[in-house]
Design a protein around this motif. Structure first.
Motif, PDB file in Angstrom:
ATOM      1  N   GLU A  94       2.959 -25.564 -49.843  1.00 33.31           N
ATOM      2  CA  GLU A  94       3.305 -26.603 -48.869  1.00 33.31           C
ATOM      3  C   GLU A  94       2.316 -26.665 -47.713  1.00 33.31           C
ATOM      4  OE1 GLU A  94       5.632 -29.009 -48.948  1.00 33.31           O
ATOM      5  OE2 GLU A  94       6.103 -28.329 -50.972  1.00 33.31           O
ATOM      6  N   TYR A  95       1.880 -25.504 -47.217  1.00 39.80           N
ATOM      7  CA  TYR A  95       0.972 -25.514 -46.072  1.00 39.80           C
ATOM      8  C   TYR A  95      -0.382 -26.111 -46.429  1.00 39.80           C
ATOM      9  CZ  TYR A  95      -1.322 -21.295 -47.903  1.00 39.80           C
ATOM     10  OH  TYR A  95      -2.008 -20.404 -48.684  1.00 39.80           O
ATOM     11  N   ASN A 101      -7.371 -30.366 -58.674  1.00 40.46           N
ATOM     12  CA  ASN A 101      -7.287 -29.685 -57.385  1.00 40.46           C
ATOM     13  C   ASN A 101      -8.642 -29.289 -56.810  1.00 40.46           C
ATOM     14  OD1 ASN A 101      -7.845 -27.624 -59.159  1.00 40.46           O
ATOM     15  ND2 ASN A 101      -6.308 -26.236 -58.352  1.00 40.46           N
ATOM     16  N   ASP A 102      -9.724 -29.859 -57.285  1.00 50.02           N
ATOM     17  CA  ASP A 102     -11.044 -29.592 -56.737  1.00 50.02           C
ATOM     18  C   ASP A 102     -11.143 -30.212 -55.340  1.00 50.02           C
ATOM     19  OD1 ASP A 102     -13.910 -28.754 -56.997  1.00 50.02           O
ATOM     20  OD2 ASP A 102     -14.194 -30.926 -56.775  1.00 50.02           O
ATOM     21  N   ARG A 103     -11.395 -29.378 -54.329  1.00 45.96           N
ATOM     22  CA  ARG A 103     -11.378 -29.825 -52.934  1.00 45.96           C
ATOM     23  C   ARG A 103     -12.407 -30.923 -52.669  1.00 45.96           C
ATOM     24  NH1 ARG A 103      -8.848 -27.780 -48.742  1.00 45.96           N
ATOM     25  NH2 ARG A 103      -8.410 -25.832 -49.814  1.00 45.96           N
ATOM     26  N   GLU A 104     -13.617 -30.791 -53.199  1.00 46.62           N
ATOM     27  CA  GLU A 104     -14.664 -31.780 -52.954  1.00 46.62           C
ATOM     28  C   GLU A 104     -14.254 -33.157 -53.492  1.00 46.62           C
ATOM     29  OE1 GLU A 104     -19.207 -32.462 -54.423  1.00 46.62           O
ATOM     30  OE2 GLU A 104     -18.656 -30.427 -53.822  1.00 46.62           O
ATOM     31  N   THR A 105     -13.730 -33.192 -54.694  1.00 45.52           N
ATOM     32  CA  THR A 105     -13.278 -34.445 -55.295  1.00 45.52           C
ATOM     33  C   THR A 105     -12.114 -35.035 -54.499  1.00 45.52           C
ATOM     34  OG1 THR A 105     -13.939 -33.687 -57.483  1.00 45.52           O
ATOM     35  CG2 THR A 105     -12.372 -35.512 -57.403  1.00 45.52           C
ATOM     36  N   VAL A 136      -0.944 -37.182 -51.083  1.00 46.66           N
ATOM     37  CA  VAL A 136      -1.770 -36.023 -51.435  1.00 46.66           C
ATOM     38  C   VAL A 136      -1.380 -35.494 -52.810  1.00 46.66           C
ATOM     39  CG1 VAL A 136      -2.374 -33.652 -50.815  1.00 46.66           C
ATOM     40  CG2 VAL A 136      -2.200 -35.398 -49.038  1.00 46.66           C
ATOM     41  N   ARG A 137      -0.085 -35.400 -53.066  1.00 46.50           N
ATOM     42  CA  ARG A 137       0.366 -34.909 -54.379  1.00 46.50           C
ATOM     43  C   ARG A 137      -0.109 -35.846 -55.502  1.00 46.50           C
ATOM     44  NH1 ARG A 137       3.150 -30.442 -53.772  1.00 46.50           N
ATOM     45  NH2 ARG A 137       4.516 -30.163 -51.985  1.00 46.50           N
ATOM     46  N   GLU A 138      -0.119 -37.137 -55.232  1.00 45.68           N
ATOM     47  CA  GLU A 138      -0.606 -38.103 -56.228  1.00 45.68           C
ATOM     48  C   GLU A 138      -2.105 -37.915 -56.465  1.00 45.68           C
ATOM     49  OE1 GLU A 138      -0.735 -41.141 -59.019  1.00 45.68           O
ATOM     50  OE2 GLU A 138       0.966 -40.029 -58.212  1.00 45.68           O
ATOM     51  N   LEU A 139      -2.870 -37.687 -55.400  1.00 47.40           N
ATOM     52  CA  LEU A 139      -4.302 -37.421 -55.563  1.00 47.40           C
ATOM     53  C   LEU A 139      -4.533 -36.171 -56.409  1.00 47.40           C
ATOM     54  CD1 LEU A 139      -5.724 -38.127 -51.986  1.00 47.40           C
ATOM     55  CD2 LEU A 139      -6.168 -39.433 -54.060  1.00 47.40           C
ATOM     56  N   ILE A 140      -3.766 -35.115 -56.142  1.00 45.69           N
ATOM     57  CA  ILE A 140      -3.906 -33.873 -56.909  1.00 45.69           C
ATOM     58  C   ILE A 140      -3.546 -34.115 -58.371  1.00 45.69           C
ATOM     59  CG2 ILE A 140      -2.992 -31.540 -57.216  1.00 45.69           C
ATOM     60  CD1 ILE A 140      -2.720 -31.424 -54.130  1.00 45.69           C
ATOM     61  N   ARG A 141      -2.476 -34.875 -58.603  1.00 49.52           N
ATOM     62  CA  ARG A 141      -2.065 -35.166 -59.975  1.00 49.52           C
ATOM     63  C   ARG A 141      -3.142 -35.976 -60.706  1.00 49.52           C
ATOM     64  NH1 ARG A 141      -0.663 -38.911 -62.993  1.00 49.52           N
ATOM     65  NH2 ARG A 141      -0.553 -40.529 -61.426  1.00 49.52           N
ATOM     66  N   LYS A 142      -3.725 -36.924 -59.992  1.00 53.89           N
ATOM     67  CA  LYS A 142      -4.680 -37.840 -60.609  1.00 53.89           C
ATOM     68  C   LYS A 142      -6.076 -37.224 -60.786  1.00 53.89           C
ATOM     69  CE  LYS A 142      -6.003 -42.680 -60.144  1.00 53.89           C
ATOM     70  NZ  LYS A 142      -5.873 -43.881 -59.310  1.00 53.89           N
ATOM     71  N   TYR A 143      -6.539 -36.447 -59.793  1.00 51.90           N
ATOM     72  CA  TYR A 143      -7.921 -35.971 -59.798  1.00 51.90           C
ATOM     73  C   TYR A 143      -8.063 -34.456 -59.968  1.00 51.90           C
ATOM     74  CZ  TYR A 143      -8.839 -40.647 -58.095  1.00 51.90           C
ATOM     75  OH  TYR A 143      -8.903 -42.008 -57.980  1.00 51.90           O
ATOM     76  N   ASP A 161     -10.961 -19.261 -53.706  1.00 48.11           N
ATOM     77  CA  ASP A 161      -9.833 -20.160 -53.516  1.00 48.11           C
ATOM     78  C   ASP A 161     -10.162 -21.327 -52.596  1.00 48.11           C
ATOM     79  OD1 ASP A 161      -6.548 -20.001 -52.123  1.00 48.11           O
ATOM     80  OD2 ASP A 161      -7.117 -20.783 -54.062  1.00 48.11           O
ATOM     81  N   ARG A 162     -11.248 -21.265 -51.887  1.00 44.58           N
ATOM     82  CA  ARG A 162     -11.558 -22.287 -50.892  1.00 44.58           C
ATOM     83  C   ARG A 162     -11.957 -23.626 -51.503  1.00 44.58           C
ATOM     84  NH1 ARG A 162     -11.201 -20.017 -46.078  1.00 44.58           N
ATOM     85  NH2 ARG A 162     -11.820 -17.861 -45.794  1.00 44.58           N
ATOM     86  N   ASP A 163     -12.399 -23.636 -52.734  1.00 45.30           N
ATOM     87  CA  ASP A 163     -12.822 -24.898 -53.334  1.00 45.30           C
ATOM     88  C   ASP A 163     -11.705 -25.581 -54.106  1.00 45.30           C
ATOM     89  OD1 ASP A 163     -12.826 -23.012 -55.346  1.00 45.30           O
ATOM     90  OD2 ASP A 163     -14.607 -23.801 -56.344  1.00 45.30           O
ATOM     91  N   ARG A 164     -10.482 -25.117 -53.936  1.00 46.69           N
ATOM     92  CA  ARG A 164      -9.314 -25.704 -54.605  1.00 46.69           C
ATOM     93  C   ARG A 164      -8.212 -25.984 -53.592  1.00 46.69           C
ATOM     94  NH1 ARG A 164     -11.729 -27.027 -58.985  1.00 46.69           N
ATOM     95  NH2 ARG A 164     -12.623 -25.325 -60.141  1.00 46.69           N
ATOM     96  N   VAL A 165      -7.393 -26.993 -53.878  1.00 49.68           N
ATOM     97  CA  VAL A 165      -6.208 -27.287 -53.081  1.00 49.68           C
ATOM     98  C   VAL A 165      -5.006 -27.032 -53.976  1.00 49.68           C
ATOM     99  CG1 VAL A 165      -4.905 -29.056 -51.838  1.00 49.68           C
ATOM    100  CG2 VAL A 165      -7.402 -29.037 -51.727  1.00 49.68           C
TER     101      VAL A 165
END
Length: 62
Positions: free
Chosen positions: A21-22, A47-51, A38-45, A12-16
């Motif tokens: 919420e936390y 949930n890969d943490r590195e990206t 942050v939500r826009e970044l997740i939507r666009k790219y 789970d550590r490599d995903r957001v």
């Protein structure tokens, strides 16, 4: 569904998770972003943490 914090491994550590919420709040504070950013970044790219970290740094330097 809430995370089971008793189950700890690296899967789970490599995903957001945009649903947690936390996690979104931590990521926002780490890169001085707002929660909507942050939500826009997740939507666009995704949930890969590195990206997300790469894109958040780029967004913060603009």
């Amino acid at each position: 569904m809430a995370d089971d914090k008793s189950k700890r491994d690296s899967r789970d550590r490599d995903r957001v998770s945009g649903d947690q919420e936390y996690e979104v709040g931590y990521f926002a504070s780490k890169f001085q972003l707002t929660i909507p950013e942050v939500r826009e970044l997740i939507r666009k790219y995704g949930n890969d943490r590195e990206t997300l970290e790469r894109e958040a740094k780029a967004l913060g330097s603009r």
